[in-house]
Enzyme design. Structure first.
Site, PDB file in Angstrom:
ATOM      1  N   ARG A 147      -8.238  -4.823  -8.499  1.00  0.00           N
ATOM      2  CA  ARG A 147      -7.148  -5.762  -8.805  1.00  0.00           C
ATOM      3  C   ARG A 147      -7.425  -6.523 -10.095  1.00  0.00           C
ATOM      4  O   ARG A 147      -6.502  -6.820 -10.860  1.00  0.00           O
ATOM      5  CB  ARG A 147      -6.929  -6.732  -7.635  1.00  0.00           C
ATOM      6  CG  ARG A 147      -5.754  -7.657  -7.819  1.00  0.00           C
ATOM      7  CD  ARG A 147      -5.318  -8.314  -6.512  1.00  0.00           C
ATOM      8  NE  ARG A 147      -4.606  -7.395  -5.640  1.00  0.00           N
ATOM      9  CZ  ARG A 147      -3.284  -7.226  -5.665  1.00  0.00           C
ATOM     10  NH1 ARG A 147      -2.544  -7.877  -6.536  1.00  0.00           N
ATOM     11  NH2 ARG A 147      -2.703  -6.401  -4.826  1.00  0.00           N
ATOM     12  N   GLU A 162      -0.182 -15.582  -2.917  1.00  0.00           N
ATOM     13  CA  GLU A 162      -1.203 -15.553  -3.964  1.00  0.00           C
ATOM     14  C   GLU A 162      -0.677 -15.751  -5.387  1.00  0.00           C
ATOM     15  O   GLU A 162      -1.361 -16.378  -6.204  1.00  0.00           O
ATOM     16  CB  GLU A 162      -1.956 -14.217  -3.907  1.00  0.00           C
ATOM     17  CG  GLU A 162      -2.766 -14.030  -2.652  1.00  0.00           C
ATOM     18  CD  GLU A 162      -3.320 -12.617  -2.548  1.00  0.00           C
ATOM     19  OE1 GLU A 162      -4.535 -12.448  -2.650  1.00  0.00           O
ATOM     20  OE2 GLU A 162      -2.510 -11.683  -2.355  1.00  0.00           O
ATOM     21  N   GLU A 196     -10.760 -12.631   6.478  1.00  0.00           N
ATOM     22  CA  GLU A 196     -10.276 -11.249   6.465  1.00  0.00           C
ATOM     23  C   GLU A 196     -11.372 -10.273   6.870  1.00  0.00           C
ATOM     24  O   GLU A 196     -11.167  -9.415   7.724  1.00  0.00           O
ATOM     25  CB  GLU A 196      -9.739 -10.884   5.076  1.00  0.00           C
ATOM     26  CG  GLU A 196      -9.194  -9.473   5.002  1.00  0.00           C
ATOM     27  CD  GLU A 196      -8.634  -9.116   3.629  1.00  0.00           C
ATOM     28  OE1 GLU A 196      -8.448  -7.915   3.376  1.00  0.00           O
ATOM     29  OE2 GLU A 196      -8.389 -10.016   2.811  1.00  0.00           O
TER      30      GLU A 196
END
Length: 1342
Positions: free
Chosen positions: A893, A1274, A815
């Site tokens: 997160r 995920e 990413e």
């Protein structure tokens, strides 16, 4: 016939011709290079790119091919799988090579193996698929009707990071003669099982009746030319390369002459050790001798004292011969053979065993050899020869003279090994403990032998040999001497353990680490041996009245050899409504649209793109220091290497050297390096080998600075990236006041390497005008790749085009970190004006690119005696490394998931990003969520234990309810955790099994079982709100075919397949009319990375939006010609000059979070799931077996149940690695030890739960995503924590046997070391842990 032409050479110094066959075609190589592997030859010279480079060390199986030879010693054709990355091309004379391209093709016909792995959904990213196909192909060529155990054993040397292995095994089960999974229900076969509910469900993801049968008569024949020449006399062959000469002698005399002439030459048979030494340890061997043809080195004969094996005999042959001997001979004569066979069960993978020689295993003198301890303890004889003399020596404690050294003189060779028969009253056993059961190097190995005086239990002689306890294989001489003459009793056991603990001690900083564990294993192994011998003695002395003792029934399990039950599984999903249009494929389990290409090796990955005519290769130069100033860079050594073109450093960048997500990195380190692996520069040369040689020749002088390596270092020095993040809700002080109990604790959660099978790769092609450049990259983030390259080159973004066909796995690792390579390659292409390529070697990739953040979680929790949580205060410390990268979003997160699925009224979480001198850690599937939830479940387990309540009761008691607000004040809608929980409890028969586990644990002292059920709630969206957008481009051509492009990249997750399903439904046309070629920045600009599990949600909506635009344009034609076809409407619109191209766009509205006010919608919605897992641990070794897992997952209305179930299983197995196996090891000065599959262990085929059941929750449509679906990439990963807490449950039972109760700390991953050390008993007490701070450890926890 392929002829490789070479330059004319002096006829007096001409090397020999190498002749072999590849896929039935003859290859004549006139100048074979001893440095070249078969893999390189296939890919570079023959253009056969189906065989992949995954690791370069024979540890992943991606490069598997089949080699066939006529064996003159056995007078038959042998077919066997090998690792092409290790096989020297020079070793292939008179061999026939079969690659994945040679057995089937989409252009002609797929082989049944290729068809079945594709149709059973066993190929996701596809990079490992050709190797897996070829491993099974080799098995079926030898055994057309194997049993399931043989099929599973064939894959011991193959790894897959995507699928979770279940679909591969299930598809290939159809080849087994015992093909049914064996799982029966009250209604018969599990495949016929029907659920009692109104919604139609299915267990069939594929239909085996569709498969073509396997017909062994249709396989390619062995080349007749090689059979015709089988009896021709062989002659010595010589091949010369750059700095290496390869000799293949044809008889023993030639071999001994060569060894006398070149005493330091290396003998190579399988190249499984020397190949790795040359590639990874920079060893230089100017002369290599390959003695594989020599009859005396291939002999197998039974003598009066044992069986003699020539030193070149493969380990596979060794196993076959010993297995036959065990069948033929009386049991008392085969004790040694059975011990060797037990070690061979777990020795490397099939590909290595097929070529590795018994002599090489001995002469390598590895201190952790699997076989040498058993050879030593049994006194196996070694026959040694040179030109001058022959001699025979026993392999005893004097054979190994030092690390990797033996008593052989340089000019001597090992001719053969004689493994002895055992005698009556002689007993032997062998033991091995590794991080992973299959294909792993040992931590400790042992060979043990005892001889008793006839008809007694008095020891006449005992030999205890260990590997992994010294620089050499050692004998416990003092212990053996003290035990001779003693009776086999508890007194002997106690004395033996005390003596071994003293004799087998290690210094606290011993290489390899795990000192306490290794010392304990020496005692545990002896205890197992003691009990095993006790059982055999009891049987053999059953008429002797002097022997009354017996092994206690609860101790019996300690004598059992490791046995994994056969795998079985059930997958349940909701069928589409019966009235759904047959051409509407949404909701149907259709195959991944690239699966067949992947299974045949035709799928093109970045490094498969054909080489450009004037292409160059780049090799990176990285720092060897964790923190240092660069004093000087001396490139003169590189400039004189062959093929050198240029050296690049910070001075050569035409634009900006500043890079990184937060602009806190440099493309090439200019003045200071801040981690081992920090990129300093690069060498560009004409080939990969020359570039890498040049890079190694660059010398850098440093002035070292003090590094910060660990989380604790960062805490001590307050080294954090700012801001420090906090989320709080409720009244924390009040919550603790209301609590009956307060607990404080901490857990460390180790990092994780992505281990995508395809390492980072990029090709940069300059276009020659206006700064234009095309980048082919293996990246999840085309836009960032484009932007970073443009900034480095000083050109606008519009001059750079980034193209991605597919990736061989990503998992977040591509990413933001793929740009460290692609930007450097772009600079090289700019500077040279020529195309430049670089694919990182596995060790480079693991060193440079970072992984999942290691975390330290500290918690204080208040709770009622009922188990109700009243307050939680938690701190998370993430080891971010030497740059911010995505750590801000990852920590956000974590804090959003510090509740998991539980309502905590009074809560405060604080997050710290530790700034350290490690390579920057980055995104990884789950993106901080799993670490956040892992801390939750740790204190939840502690609360249940403190309250003496069942953990499942405490978890259910504290769960959110529908409509509750989270700690960040988002309302929970369609909160399906309770449905998942209840269904999982029911399907797993949790309560009944819990009772059965209690009974098992009461009956077994040294094996314990545990069970755990764990929920998850995972928020779906990008944490950065502006990323929640996507674009698409749809072209309709005049023949009615559709070319679809969207912003997401394909890395195995089936995104392109799902997008074609979406477009098919939206347009009302078959999927066969729609094609996706690639993802590129010149078709869809400004894309978000393919990450955060939202790619189907975002891109699916954008695709649908574009399709709606096209449908509106076509509507008048459909109305005017209702009986027409899609093709006719398209043609009519074109003739009316109506645009048949449309862009689509989608964004998620009303999403975002205000940290100051603690309000907003950071997630568009939540995905939910529950898993129940049962394990069995070996309390003496720390081994564990995953017996069963049941998962219930809410994926909304599935777009494709086959892909979604594959994602659930793949995520679960990746999490299983995170929480039980995968451990990154660093030296105290920040150097990564674990740089490949040799030391870093991801789950293998044998590690998945023996019973693995997945159900997709029914009737749970999601209004916030395309066609009512939900994200799936995920969310399931954290469910593998159920394995971790089941292990913890089992350890608790073991500790209770030792009289230890209450909560205890178990850090993640729960490796054999941590499991064994936690099972405190009389053996661990004899091996106390050294006092921290009194020594320099070999490795540290970062």
């Amino acid at each position: 016939m392929v002829k490789i032409q070479q330059e004319t050479q002096d006829p007096h110094n001409m090397p020999d011709e190498l002749i072999f066959f590849v896929n039935g075609k003859k290859v004549i190589e006139k100048n074979a290079d001893p440095n070249m592997t078969l893999l390189t030859y296939l890919r570079r010279k023959l253009g056969l790119n189906g065989t992949k480079l995954g690791c370069g060390e024979g540890g992943c199986g991606a490069c598997t091919v089949m080699i066939s030879r006529y064996c003159i010693f056995h007078e038959k054709i042998l077919h066997y799988a090998v690792n092409a990355c290790l096989a020297p091309v020079c070793s292939l004379n008179s061999a026939s090579v079969t690659t994945v391209e040679g057995i089937g093709s989409t252009k002609t016909r797929l082989h049944p193996i290729q068809e079945r792995i594709a149709k059973s959904h066993g190929s996701q990213c596809g990079f490992c698929t050709p190797g897996i196909v070829m491993s099974l192909y080799a098995l079926l060529r030898n055994t057309p009707q194997p049993n399931m155990e043989e099929i599973e054993d064939a894959f011991q040397g193959n790894l897959c990071r995507c699928t979770g292995y279940r679909p591969i095994l299930q598809g290939f089960r159809t080849f087994a003669k015992d093909g049914c999974c064996g799982r029966k229900t009250e209604n018969g076969c599990c495949m016929d099982m029907k659920e009692e509910n109104k919604t139609p469900t299915s267990t069939a993801l594929f239909d085996p009746s569709d498969f073509r049968p396997l017909d062994p008569t249709q396989e390619p024949i062995f080349p007749p030319e090689l059979l015709l020449g089988r009896n021709a006399p062989r002659k010595q062959m010589v091949f010369k390369g750059e700095g290496v000469t390869w000799y293949q002698p044809s008889n023993l005399s030639e071999l001994l002459n060569l060894k006398a002439q070149y005493p330091n030459a290396k003998l190579v048979v399988g190249n499984t050790e020397v190949g790795i030494e040359i590639k990874f340890k920079n060893m230089l061997y100017p002369v290599i001798i390959a003695p594989g043809w020599i009859a005396e080195l291939n002999v197998v004969e039974r003598t009066g004292e044992g069986i003699r094996f020539g030193a070149a005999c493969s380990l596979s042959l060794l196993g076959d011969v010993l297995q036959n001997a065990v069948s033929d001979l009386p049991p008392y004569k085969t004790e040694v053979f059975r011990a060797v066979l037990e070690q061979l069960r777990w020795f490397a993978g099939q590909q290595i065993r097929n070529v590795a020689a018994i002599g090489g295993n001995i002469m390598t003198a590895s201190p952790i050899s699997d076989l040498n301890p058993i050879f030593m303890s049994t006194g196996s004889k070694l026959h040694i020869i040179s030109q001058e003399k022959k001699r025979t020596v026993p392999m005893d404690e004097n054979f190994f003279t030092g690390y990797r050294k033996t008593i052989l003189e340089p000019h001597e060779i090992l001719l053969s090994v004689e493994i002895p028969y055992s005698e009556k009253w002689e007993y032997c056993s062998a033991y091995k403990q590794a991080s992973r059961r299959e294909d792993d190097i040992a931590i400790v190995t042992s060979g043990m032998r005892v001889v008793f005086q006839p008809d007694s239990h008095r020891v006449e002689k005992i030999q205890l040999s260990y590997g992994g306890m010294a620089p050499v294989t050692v004998m416990a001489k003092d212990t053996c001497t003290a035990l001779a003459g003693r009776e086999w009793s508890d007194h002997l056991l106690q004395d033996a353990c005390r003596l071994l603990a003293k004799e087998m001690s290690l210094s606290p900083g011993a290489p390899g680490g795990m000192v306490e564990f290794r010392q304990t294993l020496t005692l545990s192994f002896f205890f197992k041996f003691y009990l095993t011998v006790f059982k055999k003695l009891e049987k053999d002395l059953n008429d002797n009245n002097n022997f009354h003792e017996a092994v206690l029934p609860e101790y019996e399990s300690a004598t059992e050899l490791f046995h994994k039950p056969p795998t079985s599984s059930v997958q349940l999903f909701q069928e589409v409504p019966p009235d759904q249009n047959p051409e509407d494929f949404v909701g149907r389990p259709i195959m991944h649209l690239s699966a067949m290409k992947q299974a045949t090796g035709e799928a093109v990955y970045c490094d498969d793109i054909p080489h450009y005519e004037n292409e160059l290769y780049l090799a990176l130069i990285t720092s060897t220091k964790a923190h240092a100033k660069i004093i000087s860079i001396n490139k003169s050594g590189a400039e004189v290497t062959p093929g050198f073109v240029c050296f690049l450093s910070a001075e050569d960048i035409p634009g900006s050297n500043v890079t990184g997500v937060r602009n806190d990195e440099q493309i090439f380190a200019a003045e200071t390096v801040t981690c081992v692996g920090h990129i300093i520069g690069a060498v560009v040369a004409d080939t990969q080998e020359h570039a890498q040689r040049g890079a190694k020749a660059v010398k850098i002088t440093y002035e070292e600075l003090e590094p910060i390596i660990t989380i604790q270092d960062a805490i001590d020095k307050q080294s954090f990236y700012l801001p420090i993040k906090t989320i709080a809700n409720g009244n924390i002080e009040k919550g603790f006041q209301e609590a009956d109990h307060t607990l404080e604790g901490e857990i460390y959660i180790g990092g994780q390497e992505h281990f995508y099978l395809e390492t980072n790769c990029c090709i940069a092609v300059p276009k020659g005008e206006d700064g234009e450049m095309e980048l082919f990259a293996s990246t999840q983030n085309t836009t960032e790749t484009q932007n970073f390259a443009a900034n480095a080159l000083g050109v606008p973004f519009n001059r750079i085009v980034v193209r991605v066909k597919r990736m061989g796995g990503g998992f977040g690792g591509k990413e933001s970190r793929s740009v460290v390579l692609s930007t450097a390659v772009a600079v090289a292409a700019y500077r040279t004006g020529r195309p430049v390529r670089c694919m990182l070697d596995r060790d480079e990739d693991m060193l440079i690119t970072g992984g999942r953040h290691p975390y330290l979680g500290r918690y204080k929790v208040g709770f009622k005696k009922t188990g109700q949580i009243t307050a939680l205060e938690v701190s998370y410390y993430a080891n971010s490394g030497n740059s911010c990268d995505l750590s801000h979003a990852i920590l956000d997160r974590t804090l959003f998931h510090m509740d998991n699925s539980y309502k905590i009224l009074n809560i405060k979480g604080t997050g710290y990003m530790c700034k350290t001198n490690l390579p920057s850690n980055t995104a990884f599937r789950g993106f901080g969520g799993p670490q956040g939830m892992m801390v939750v479940e740790t204190w939840m387990s502690d609360v249940a234990e403190t309250c003496r309540l069942p953990p499942e009761h405490v978890r259910k008691l504290n769960m959110y309810q529908e409509g509750d607000l989270t700690h960040f004040n988002q309302k929970l809608e369609a909160f399906n955790v309770h449905r998942c929980w209840d269904e999982c409890l029911k399907k797993s028969h949790y309560q009944e099994r819990k009772i059965a586990i209690g009974k098992f644990n009461r009956q077994h002292r040294w094996k314990k079982r545990g069970i755990a059920i764990i929920p998850t709630k995972f928020g779906i969206s990008f944490t950065l709100s502006f990323l929640n957008q996507a674009g698409a481009l749809v072209h309709v051509y005049t023949d009615g075919s559709v070319l679809l492009t969207h912003g997401g990249t394909e890395m195995g997750q089936g995104l392109h397949t799902k997008m074609i399903q979406v477009a098919s439904k939206a347009l009302g046309i078959p999927t066969s009319k729609i094609y996706i070629s690639e993802t590129s920045t010149n078709t869809v600009p400004n894309t978000s990375p393919t990450a955060a599990s939202v790619s189907s949600d975002l891109n699916g909506m954008a695709v649908c939006n574009a399709c709606q635009t096209l449908l509106q344009r076509l509507e008048p034609y459909k109305e005017s010609n209702p009986g027409g076809t899609w093709d006719s409407w398209v043609r009519s619109a074109y003739e009316d000059r109506i645009s048949l191209s449309a862009t689509g766009y989608y964004r998620i509205d009303d999403i975002g979070y205000d940290h100051e006010k603690n309000q907003g919608r950071p997630s568009n919605y939540f995905s939910y799931g529950v898993a129940c897992s049962e394990v069995e641990i070996d309390c003496l070794t720390g081994d564990h077996k995953n017996l069963r897992t049941d998962i219930v997952m809410d994926v909304g209305t599935s777009l494709n149940p086959a892909i979604d179930i594959g994602q659930v299983e793949g995520a679960f197995v990746q999490g299983l690695g995170l929480f039980t196996m995968e451990e990154l090891k660093y030296s105290p000065d920040g150097n990564l030890y674990t740089r490949g599959p040799g030391m870093y262990k991801i789950p293998a085929f044998g590690d998945i739960p023996a019973e693995f059941n997945v159900s997709l929750l029914r009737d749970c449509p999601n209004s916030k995503a395309i066609y009512s679906s939900k994200a799936v990439g995920e969310p399931p990963l954290f469910l593998s924590a159920s394995i971790f807490y089941a292990i913890k449950d089992a350890i608790m039972a073991a500790r209770a046997e030792s009289g230890i109760t209450g909560i205890f700390r178990l850090d993640s991953p729960a490796t054999p070391e941590r499991i064994r050390n936690a099972c405190v008993d009389q053996f661990t007490k004899l091996c106390p842990a050294p006092e921290p701070g009194t020594f320099k450890p070999w490795s540290i926890r970062v």
